[in-house]
Design an enzyme around this catalytic site. Structure first.
Site, PDB file in Angstrom:
ATOM      1  N   GLU A 239       0.821  -1.211   0.000  1.00 57.90           N
ATOM      2  CA  GLU A 239       0.000   0.000   0.000  1.00 57.90           C
ATOM      3  C   GLU A 239       0.853   1.259   0.000  1.00 57.90           C
ATOM      4  O   GLU A 239       0.549   2.241  -0.685  1.00 57.90           O
ATOM      5  CB  GLU A 239      -0.942   0.012   1.212  1.00 57.90           C
ATOM      6  CG  GLU A 239      -1.958  -1.118   1.237  1.00 57.90           C
ATOM      7  CD  GLU A 239      -3.054  -0.959   0.190  1.00 57.90           C
ATOM      8  OE1 GLU A 239      -3.061   0.056  -0.529  1.00 57.90           O
ATOM      9  OE2 GLU A 239      -3.907  -1.859   0.090  1.00 57.90           O
ATOM     10  N   ARG A 243       0.642   3.786  -3.297  1.00 61.82           N
ATOM     11  CA  ARG A 243       0.009   5.076  -3.011  1.00 61.82           C
ATOM     12  C   ARG A 243       1.030   6.188  -2.841  1.00 61.82           C
ATOM     13  O   ARG A 243       0.930   7.240  -3.472  1.00 61.82           O
ATOM     14  CB  ARG A 243      -0.857   4.962  -1.746  1.00 61.82           C
ATOM     15  CG  ARG A 243      -2.029   4.000  -1.871  1.00 61.82           C
ATOM     16  CD  ARG A 243      -2.749   3.853  -0.531  1.00 61.82           C
ATOM     17  NE  ARG A 243      -3.671   2.728  -0.515  1.00 61.82           N
ATOM     18  CZ  ARG A 243      -4.996   2.833  -0.434  1.00 61.82           C
ATOM     19  NH1 ARG A 243      -5.556   4.021  -0.351  1.00 61.82           N
ATOM     20  NH2 ARG A 243      -5.751   1.761  -0.416  1.00 61.82           N
ATOM     21  N   ASP A 371      -4.352 -10.129  -7.984  1.00 58.37           N
ATOM     22  CA  ASP A 371      -4.603  -9.299  -9.161  1.00 58.37           C
ATOM     23  C   ASP A 371      -3.408  -8.561  -9.752  1.00 58.37           C
ATOM     24  O   ASP A 371      -2.988  -8.815 -10.886  1.00 58.37           O
ATOM     25  CB  ASP A 371      -5.730  -8.304  -8.849  1.00 58.37           C
ATOM     26  CG  ASP A 371      -5.540  -7.572  -7.513  1.00 58.37           C
ATOM     27  OD1 ASP A 371      -4.480  -7.731  -6.876  1.00 58.37           O
ATOM     28  OD2 ASP A 371      -6.466  -6.836  -7.119  1.00 58.37           O
ATOM     29  N   THR A 588      -0.799   0.589 -10.368  1.00 58.67           N
ATOM     30  CA  THR A 588      -2.073  -0.012  -9.983  1.00 58.67           C
ATOM     31  C   THR A 588      -2.926   0.914  -9.133  1.00 58.67           C
ATOM     32  O   THR A 588      -4.071   0.594  -8.831  1.00 58.67           O
ATOM     33  CB  THR A 588      -1.834  -1.355  -9.255  1.00 58.67           C
ATOM     34  OG1 THR A 588      -3.045  -2.114  -9.248  1.00 58.67           O
ATOM     35  CG2 THR A 588      -1.352  -1.123  -7.831  1.00 58.67           C
TER      36      THR A 588
END
Length: 627
Positions: A239, A243, A371, A588
């Protein structure tokens, strides 16, 4: 013999004695001629170097000017569709509403809780929403949002080349109606009088026709002075990478402001110890202050596939921008390790042993925890401009797509195509909304197959996109649930029924529209946007739904709603010259990174890699000038 050595020594040093030359004027003249000639030679070389640098600088500026002109001509060549313009502005207004709500109630926190009108630090207080929003705001050209004058001390106003001054007056108030007024600094100075208001003078600096507006000033100031990564917090490597590292690198690529690159390097350095395992497969959690890395307890000591294989774009980009190969080497060692035992169908389980780099018995899925590993195999190849040194990425991705075909099933009676999950030899007829990134991925990678394969994969992408859009249309709120089950004769039924403002379906609609030109995908995206406006928008931001069947609201505005959902919707109604896909690749979290040629060694020879060579393809951001 002693006298002989002394005489010999004296003869050696006589040429250093000035009296030697005074007694021999011809030699003195020769020495002066040599000295003057050498001086002129050195001076001439330095002059040539300076002139060369000036010429190179002029040529570079001219190349950039011509590129900008070319981009402007390309933009003008695309007719402005009034419907697209209107929809684009609606999405932009939604971003303004989301951002201003965050700025008002949760500034500096990770995420906004709109119903309680406060902030929450979901990621350790890294300012996730602010960093996630940087590139979205830049691309949309938002110019008069979120002033944070109250933290600025020793304020000064000055003029720099190419810019004017602006004075911003912000009246402090605890209500929602904080007043903002912006005036050109060339106006009378009494418009910026000291009083009860909070004031600040900001500089408008033009950077090759792109003006740094007020919101950028405050974001850059906050990032430079308030963003602190030295936190005793166990952060998710995944994360934080997608981000924070991705958001900062994208802001750097768009604005070329070094403060973003420096901060990206700071946080990346804190993450690097996570890769210090026997195989290079990273641990997925790390303490940002102390560097202690481990895997989450609920994973049984295993590393998660998506969390371990979704850092390549960001860390390769960081090596390219800084010239330091250590970031690239860490993340590419992961791919090399996984490739050693890569299965024939290219499908890996969601849990990977960090000590052996082999998969454990667990679910295989293109949804949660699997994914983006497959997404990055394709995008790392695109990021390097599809050069031969990256063939391994493309080969692994194509192998995985053969495996994906084995998971495709169709429902009855409506024949919706969907991607199953696999456990051992059995398939589960379940598909996450998270897996709705796959249609866009397939479309993006299809063009580099041969004609027949390209047509097959693009057709599959379109089928899956219809299924994902139907996830939305199948509920009373027209918003999709978290996952769906497929039963014989019943088509699809919602499983986990919350909606947290996810972007995957609109992401795929964006790619399919860009790659096919089919406006149907714009219509589907517009319908989804209207459903968000109807069900998720409240006075203080946007919220998810606890249940897409009843419309009951939650209390969280996810940072990816600003980073991804609204950005992809905006680009869905923008000309293809805005962030063109041949110049940018999205991570992503939808942070665009510039495509850069890769000239380094093959992945199989990581120990022999040399410093990456940067070849930026274009400086133009593709940003809409007037919108």
């Amino acid at each position: 013999m002693a006298r002989s050595r002394s005489s010999s020594s004296s003869s050696k040093f006589r040429y250093c004695n000035p009296s030697y030359y005074l007694k021999r004027p011809k030699r003195l003249a020769l020495l002066l001629i040599v000295f003057v000639s050498a001086t002129f030679f050195v001076w001439d070389r330095q002059t040539l170097v300076r002139e060369h640098e000036v010429e190179v600088s002029k040529l570079t500026d001219e190349v950039h000017r011509l590129r900008d002109m070319l981009e402007e001509l390309k933009s003008k060549a695309v007719p402005n569709d009034p419907v697209e313009m209107q929809r684009r502005e609606k999405v932009k207004e939604a971003m303004v509403h989301a951002w201003s709500s965050y700025e008002r109630y949760a500034w500096g926190n990770d995420e906004l809780q709109p119903q309680s009108k406060d902030g929450v630090n979901s990621f350790g207080g890294l300012g996730a929403t602010l960093i996630d929003s940087l590139d979205t705001l830049y691309i949309m050209g938002l110019d008069e949002q979120f002033q944070r004058a109250r933290e600025r001390k020793n304020r000064t106003c000055d003029k720099r080349r190419g810019g004017g001054l602006a004075c911003i007056r912000m009246t402090p108030t605890s209500t929602d109606n904080a007043s903002h007024s912006i005036m050109n600094g060339k106006e009378k100075s009494n418009k910026c009088n000291i009083g009860t208001e909070v004031r600040a003078c900001l500089e408008y600096e033009w950077r090759r026709k792109i003006q740094l507006k007020n919101h950028q000033f405050w974001q850059e100031w906050w990032v430079a002075n308030s963003l602190d990564f030295n936190k005793d917090y166990d952060a998710s490597v995944f994360e934080t990478t997608i981000r924070v590292v991705g958001g900062l690198l994208s802001a750097y690529d768009l604005s070329r402001d070094n403060v973003f690159l420096e901060k990206a390097r700071d946080i990346a350095d804190r993450l690097l110890p996570a890769w210090d395992t026997t195989t290079g497969i990273p641990y997925n959690v790390i303490n940002l202050a102390h560097g202690n890395a481990h895997n989450p307890g609920w994973a049984g000591g295993q590393s998660i596939l998506a969390d371990s294989g979704t850092e390549q774009l960001e860390f390769i980009a960081l090596s390219q921008r800084t010239g330091d190969p250590k970031y690239q080497e860490k993340v590419e060692k992961v791919i090399v390790a996984l490739n050693k035992t890569f299965p024939a169908d290219g499908l890996l389980p969601i849990y990977i042993n960090p000590d052996t780099a082999t998969g454990s018995y667990s679910t295989i899925t293109f949804g949660a925890m699997g994914d983006s590993f497959y997404e990055y195999l394709l995008k790392a190849w695109i990021q390097g401009n599809k050069t031969s040194s990256l063939t391994l990425y493309r080969d692994m991705w194509e192998t995985s797509m053969k495996g994906l075909l084995s998971l495709i099933r169709r429902s009855t009676p409506s024949s919706f195509a969907y991607i199953c999950e696999k456990n051992g030899d059995s398939l589960t007829d379940k598909m996450d909304e998270l897996a709705c990134f796959a249609p866009g991925m397939l479309a993006l990678g299809s063009s580099d197959y041969g004609p027949d394969e390209a047509k097959k994969f693009l057709s599959l992408a379109e089928e899956l996109a219809w299924t994902c859009y139907s996830f939305y249309q199948s509920t009373p709120t027209k918003l999709a649930g978290e996952n769906y089950f497929f039963n014989p004769g019943q088509d699809m039924t919602v499983g986990t029924s919350w909606n947290i403002l996810r972007p995957e379906t609109v992401e795929s609609l964006f790619y399919l529209w860009r790659l096919t030109g089919n406006k149907t995908y714009q219509e589907w995206g517009w319908n989804i946007f209207q459903a968000f406006e109807k069900n998720s928008r409240i006075e203080s931001g946007y919220v998810g739904l606890k249940d897409v069947n009843t419309g009951i609201k939650d209390n969280k505005m996810q940072s990816f709603f600003l980073a991804e959902t609204l950005k992809y919707l905006y680009l869905l109604f923008s000309p293809p010259t805005v962030i063109p896909l041949d110049e940018w690749v999205f991570n992503t979290e939808a942070h665009p990174l510039r495509i850069v040629n890769r000239n380094d060694a093959n992945l199989a020879a990581l120990e022999g890699q040399h410093k990456p060579v940067i070849k930026i393809r274009s400086r133009k951001t593709g940003r809409l000038g007037g919108n």
